[in-house]
Design an enzyme around this catalytic site. Structure first.
Site, mmCIF file in Angstrom:
data_model
loop_
_atom_site.group_PDB
_atom_site.id
_atom_site.type_symbol
_atom_site.label_atom_id
_atom_site.label_comp_id
_atom_site.label_asym_id
_atom_site.label_seq_id
_atom_site.Cartn_x
_atom_site.Cartn_y
_atom_site.Cartn_z
ATOM 1 N N PHE A 198 -35.745 36.523 -53.214
ATOM 2 C CA PHE A 198 -36.279 35.667 -52.074
ATOM 3 C C PHE A 198 -36.622 34.414 -52.431
ATOM 4 O O PHE A 198 -36.558 33.974 -53.585
ATOM 5 C CB PHE A 198 -37.735 36.538 -51.721
ATOM 6 C CG PHE A 198 -37.602 37.044 -50.350
ATOM 7 C CD1 PHE A 198 -37.141 38.209 -49.844
ATOM 8 C CD2 PHE A 198 -38.353 36.335 -49.458
ATOM 9 C CE1 PHE A 198 -37.175 38.711 -48.801
ATOM 10 C CE2 PHE A 198 -38.402 36.787 -47.957
ATOM 11 C CZ PHE A 198 -37.739 37.998 -47.789
ATOM 12 N N GLN B 229 -45.597 26.595 -41.239
ATOM 13 C CA GLN B 229 -44.447 26.787 -41.729
ATOM 14 C C GLN B 229 -43.154 27.060 -40.670
ATOM 15 O O GLN B 229 -43.562 27.892 -39.762
ATOM 16 C CB GLN B 229 -44.167 27.939 -42.784
ATOM 17 C CG GLN B 229 -43.086 28.448 -43.102
ATOM 18 C CD GLN B 229 -43.102 29.185 -44.381
ATOM 19 O OE1 GLN B 229 -43.289 30.562 -44.097
ATOM 20 N NE2 GLN B 229 -43.235 28.989 -45.434
ATOM 21 N N LEU C 278 -37.531 36.226 -35.898
ATOM 22 C CA LEU C 278 -37.008 36.134 -37.346
ATOM 23 C C LEU C 278 -35.708 36.755 -37.677
ATOM 24 O O LEU C 278 -35.713 37.932 -37.296
ATOM 25 C CB LEU C 278 -38.193 36.431 -38.042
ATOM 26 C CG LEU C 278 -38.409 36.586 -39.463
ATOM 27 C CD1 LEU C 278 -38.341 35.315 -40.206
ATOM 28 C CD2 LEU C 278 -39.571 37.616 -40.100
ATOM 29 N N GLU D 203 -35.437 36.239 -44.706
ATOM 30 C CA GLU D 203 -34.742 35.376 -45.779
ATOM 31 C C GLU D 203 -33.911 36.445 -46.645
ATOM 32 O O GLU D 203 -33.315 36.104 -47.557
ATOM 33 C CB GLU D 203 -35.999 34.911 -46.730
ATOM 34 C CG GLU D 203 -35.833 33.872 -47.573
ATOM 35 C CD GLU D 203 -37.196 33.062 -47.933
ATOM 36 O OE1 GLU D 203 -37.871 32.618 -46.932
ATOM 37 O OE2 GLU D 203 -37.397 33.140 -49.057
ATOM 38 N N ARG E 257 -38.760 27.546 -48.100
ATOM 39 C CA ARG E 257 -38.441 27.585 -46.597
ATOM 40 C C ARG E 257 -38.715 25.942 -45.933
ATOM 41 O O ARG E 257 -38.102 25.630 -45.136
ATOM 42 C CB ARG E 257 -39.457 28.335 -45.463
ATOM 43 C CG ARG E 257 -39.405 29.801 -45.985
ATOM 44 C CD ARG E 257 -40.153 30.826 -45.308
ATOM 45 N NE ARG E 257 -39.753 32.241 -45.527
ATOM 46 C CZ ARG E 257 -40.610 33.071 -45.302
ATOM 47 N NH1 ARG E 257 -41.637 33.181 -44.776
ATOM 48 N NH2 ARG E 257 -40.181 34.390 -45.569
ATOM 49 N N HIS F 249 -43.466 29.834 -37.751
ATOM 50 C CA HIS F 249 -43.434 31.141 -38.304
ATOM 51 C C HIS F 249 -44.933 31.419 -38.906
ATOM 52 O O HIS F 249 -45.309 32.439 -38.609
ATOM 53 C CB HIS F 249 -42.335 31.106 -39.267
ATOM 54 C CG HIS F 249 -42.407 32.752 -40.028
ATOM 55 N ND1 HIS F 249 -42.150 33.703 -39.342
ATOM 56 C CD2 HIS F 249 -42.518 32.918 -41.436
ATOM 57 C CE1 HIS F 249 -41.974 34.575 -40.215
ATOM 58 N NE2 HIS F 249 -42.277 34.202 -41.336
ATOM 59 N N ARG G 3 -45.742 28.080 -47.639
ATOM 60 C CA ARG G 3 -46.018 29.481 -48.172
ATOM 61 C C ARG G 3 -44.673 29.905 -48.675
ATOM 62 O O ARG G 3 -43.518 29.844 -48.019
ATOM 63 C CB ARG G 3 -46.431 30.452 -47.321
ATOM 64 C CG ARG G 3 -46.410 32.004 -47.507
ATOM 65 C CD ARG G 3 -47.119 32.954 -46.825
ATOM 66 N NE ARG G 3 -46.310 33.078 -45.340
ATOM 67 C CZ ARG G 3 -45.549 33.750 -45.312
ATOM 68 N NH1 ARG G 3 -44.634 34.322 -46.421
ATOM 69 N NH2 ARG G 3 -44.570 33.870 -43.966
#
Lengths: 236, 585
Positions: free
Chosen positions: B115, B242, B254, B257, B288, B357, B399
């Site tokens: 990730f 974010q 969404l 990721e 991100r 997000h 984040r």
């Protein structure tokens, strides 16, 4: 383009009976979700139109309703997938009491969900420092049933539900499957006893409406058939 | 009507339910939620939840903590980050024991994948050697949030938690620094209930709906943050918002990721894998904030693809991964591309754009979820917050993916534990029916208004202008303009009137109350952003492109004032073992 809708309206503070109201929404395009059309009505034409909605992409399960005779999520259905040459009929999910317009009382649906003990039961202490092991193959056996979003499209599409208010219904029994087939669960028999009743699994008459209604494309009837086989072949 | 509980939890997503499960049976506990619990936004999280389990390769909680600090652009409080990353391993194992279905590895353990921003040193003996992506994200196909939410809901039923579903919190009752309860409206009847409580935990989620393109559900209107702000308490670091790099074009839905974790790549109009230029080591798996900036930069410099509606996008390509892997590991998100854009991801790239997000900021708390009343760290007795609505701060300025689900279960549990401890010697504070008067006044004003302003018009203007002026890139001029727009919207919002005059399930009334909450959230966000003359994490000021560690290693605390400007105060960042370094990937 323009689109016409026939929406079932009911306001308990004013109406004695539900009735259909016609709407024409202008300037829509065929990649709009039906939910977008409802929003256009609510926020620009008639603020009293009432429905539930939240995630708007088929995960939260709020906006189950009957669209052209079939239970669907308004957010997972695009206009291009509907015949827009004639009015689109929008009604609340059948067989549950209407609170207002497209909002139904979900309490009996959740009550039945709770009946099947919808939680893992395992009285053997787990390993102290790690997970309970499960093969990926066994895990994947649960995934389809665990996709359920509790939108109630299946249960309210089932003729057995319409004729018997005590029937547990496909959603609750699918949840039972999710635990009965979990290798980590120890209460399979307890749950099978709950299903092995006239208002349980045997009231499923394999009508397949639930599959057609499920927005997550879960083959519910197959899962319930597996349960029937397992229950009828268990040793008592 | 007055109802009395030892604990009232507001919000039934991951944090609220995890807290509810933790409350010992001898205490009465109510969970209030404006939607049925399984409708909560936690359910839309996809790609995973991180813990250094080491099921696929060697890993350590220290690696996770380092990544989280660096990902936060050094604004995260390192003591709290340590708490979270250490506890992550226990928390994930606990979820598994609760029954959460996970994908598994060959040994039957919880499977993990890569990730963004999650790395480990190439040389295990040298923590400062090159860092390479690590498999740390525990997942259940791409439905991790959904199964987590359902598992926690199931465990709440097992624990016989009392739910008040479709109740909307309208007021927070605090007197002399002590929390007395909340007021909430039953949406089905519009009746107000005063919930008298020894302790209240807010787990009300985020506020992404203040932006035009967002992955957030319609419920994400920052209700808890607004109630706290209006009660005279501060909101922390609200300027750090974010934008997830990969939202479905136009819709903002969404696209996890995990798509890049499994090997998906971003491409511009000429088919170039542009992330190689921005993050040479980890490429598409950069954090991100960096990827979102890269995408907007590509588009601004003319390397985006122009869509049918005149807006631009870039491509996320997973087609080379093969149908089998896609169907097994990314079924949900590829389904979205098919349903909403008519794109077949096994054959063609998916059009994406950054989407609002996640709020890194929120209600300030300490690591035991106690709400802070000021920048000195004093707490409000009996008031707690956890999850996205809270700011501990473990996410700092940006984040990392998968740390949100982790935050919910780690701090939801800690909040529950802290409350259980608090209840051992806590008393009810006196309240009476008049506690609902303030809420009733606000509701009556909306119901009786003939002002003629429309909710949707104001909301759309707020969302459009926030997207344009307070989005991925910001500057002084734009933020000044946004402050003016916000003042105008605030003024006009007083004249909002609605058509639905009924008491039964009045969702138009609900929309009007949510609009006020959104304006409060936007206010704290914009003023924080205007004051912060630096670029850090998700807050990028074109006129101040560098991070400024001399002046800005501090958290913003915004207090609402009766004037149109909040008062801003600051609290230093807690630095323990990781000194700020240049952030390269």
């Amino acid at each position: 383009m323009d689109v016409q809708l026939k929406i079932l309206r009911y306001n308990p503070e004013k109406d004695t009976e539900p009735y259909f109201q016609d709407f024409t929404v202008r300037g829509v395009s065929d990649d709009w979700r039906l939910l977008d059309v409802l929003q256009e009505i609510k926020w620009k034409m008639d603020g009293t139109l009432t429905y539930r909605f939240s995630c708007a992409h088929g995960i939260c399960g709020s906006d189950g309703m009957k669209i052209n005779g079939r239970n669907r999520l308004a957010c997972s259905l695009l206009l291009k997938d509907l015949n827009t040459n004639k009015p689109i009929t929008v009604e609340p999910l059948p067989s549950l009491p209407i609170i207002k317009d497209l909002v139904v009382d979900m309490s009996s649906f959740y009550d039945k969900y709770e009946v099947v003990k919808p939680y893992l039961i395992n009285n053997t202490p787990p390993p102290p420092n790690g997970e309970r092991l499960q093969s990926n193959e066994d895990a994947e056996k649960l995934f389809e049933s665990a996709k359920c979003i509790l939108c109630a499209c299946c249960t309210t599409s089932c003729p057995s539900t319409w004729t018997n208010e005590n029937y547990l219904g496909p959603a609750a029994m699918l949840k039972a499957y999710r635990f009965i087939y979990d290798t980590r669960d120890e209460a399979g028999n307890e749950r099978m006893d709950i299903l092995d009743t006239p208002d349980g699994i045997w009231r499923c008459h394999t009508i397949f409406n639930c599959i057609e209604a499920c927005p997550k494309e879960i083959n519910i009837t197959w899962h319930l058939s597996q349960l029937k086989k397992k229950i009828s072949s268990r040793e008592i | 009507m007055i109802k009395t509980f030892d604990v009232v939890i507001v919000g039934a997503g991951g944090a609220g339910l995890r807290a509810a499960v933790e409350i010992p049976k001898e205490y009465s506990c109510a969970v209030i939620s404006k939607v049925y619990p399984p409708r909560s936004h936690t359910g839309t999280a996809q790609g995973g939840v991180c813990a250094a389990l080491g099921n696929m390769e060697d890993d350590s909680w220290e690696n996770h903590a380092f990544d989280t600090v660096k990902g936060s652009d050094y604004l995260g409080d390192q003591d709290s980050i340590e708490v979270m990353c250490r506890d992550a391993i226990r928390a994930i194992i606990e979820l598994e024991h609760m029954g959460m279905p996970f994908s598994r590895n060959e040994k039957g353990q919880i499977a993990q994948r890569k990730f963004g921003g999650h790395t480990k040193p190439a040389d295990p003996n040298d923590p400062y050697s090159n860092r390479l992506p690590v498999m740390r994200s525990c997942y259940s196909a791409d439905r991790t949030g959904h199964v987590m939410l359902h598992t926690l809901f199931e465990n709440s039923i097992k624990n016989q938690v009392t739910f008040f579903s479709e109740y909307f919190a309208t007021d927070l009752l605090i007197e002399n620094g002590v929390c007395k309860g909340v007021v909430a409206m039953d949406i089905a009847t519009s009746e107000l209930t005063v919930f008298q409580a020894k302790s209240v935990l807010f787990a009300t989620g985020g506020n992404g709906r203040i932006f035009r393109i967002t992955s957030n559900a319609h419920v994400g209107t920052g209700d808890g943050m607004a109630l706290v702000y209006r009660a005279g308490l501060p909101l922390e670091d609200m300027e750090f918002y974010q934008f997830h790099p990969t939202g479905l074009w136009k819709l903002g839905i969404l696209v996890s990721e995990a798509a890049r974790g499994e090997g998906g790549i971003l491409k511009n109009s000429s088919g170039e894998r542009f992330m190689e230029r921005y993050a040479p080591t980890v490429k598409d798996l950069a954090p991100r904030d960096m990827v979102s900036r890269a995408i907007i930069t590509e588009i601004r410099e003319g390397r985006g693809i122009r869509g049918s509606d005149g807006t631009d996008y870039v491509y996320l390509d997973v087609s080379h991964l093969g149908k089998e892997l896609i169907d097994e590991k990314l079924p949900e998100i590829t389904g979205f591309a098919r349903t909403y854009l008519g794109v077949e991801p096994t054959k063609e790239p998916i059009p994406i754009q950054p989407t609002a997000h996640y709020a890194m900021g929120g209600i300030p708390t300490n690591a035991d979820c106690e709400v802070l009343m000021n920048e000195m760290g004093e707490t409000v007795k009996g008031l707690y917050a956890a999850g996205e609505c809270a700011c501990v701060s473990v996410h700092g300025a940006n984040r990392l993916g998968t740390n949100s689900l982790l935050d919910l279960v780690v701090f939801g549990r800690r909040g529950g534990k802290a409350i259980a401890e608090f209840l051992k010697h806590a008393d009810f504070q006196p309240v009476d029916e008049s506690a609902a008067d303030n809420s009733r006044r606000i509701i009556d004003a909306v119901m009786n208004s003939t002002g003629g302003e429309k909710i949707a018009a104001l909301r759309t203007e707020l969302q459009n202008s926030m997207m344009e002026l307070c989005g991925v890139f910001r500057n002084e001029e734009g933020l000044k303009k946004m402050i003016e727009i916000l003042g105008g919207l605030r003024e006009r919002s007083r004249s909002v009137s609605i058509q639905d005059k009924g008491k039964v399930f009045n969702t138009e009334l609900l929309g009007a109350l949510e609009l006020q909450n959104m304006l409060d959230n936007a206010e704290a966000t914009v003023f924080g952003a205007y004051a912060r003359n630096e670029s850090r994490g998700a807050h990028t000021r074109e006129d101040h492109p560098k991070r400024d560690d001399v002046n800005w290693m501090k958290h913003t605390f915004a207090f609402r004032k009766n004037s149109s400007y909040p008062e801003l105060k600051y609290k230093p960042v807690v630095v323990t073992r990781y000194q700020p370094m240049e952030r390269k990937y």
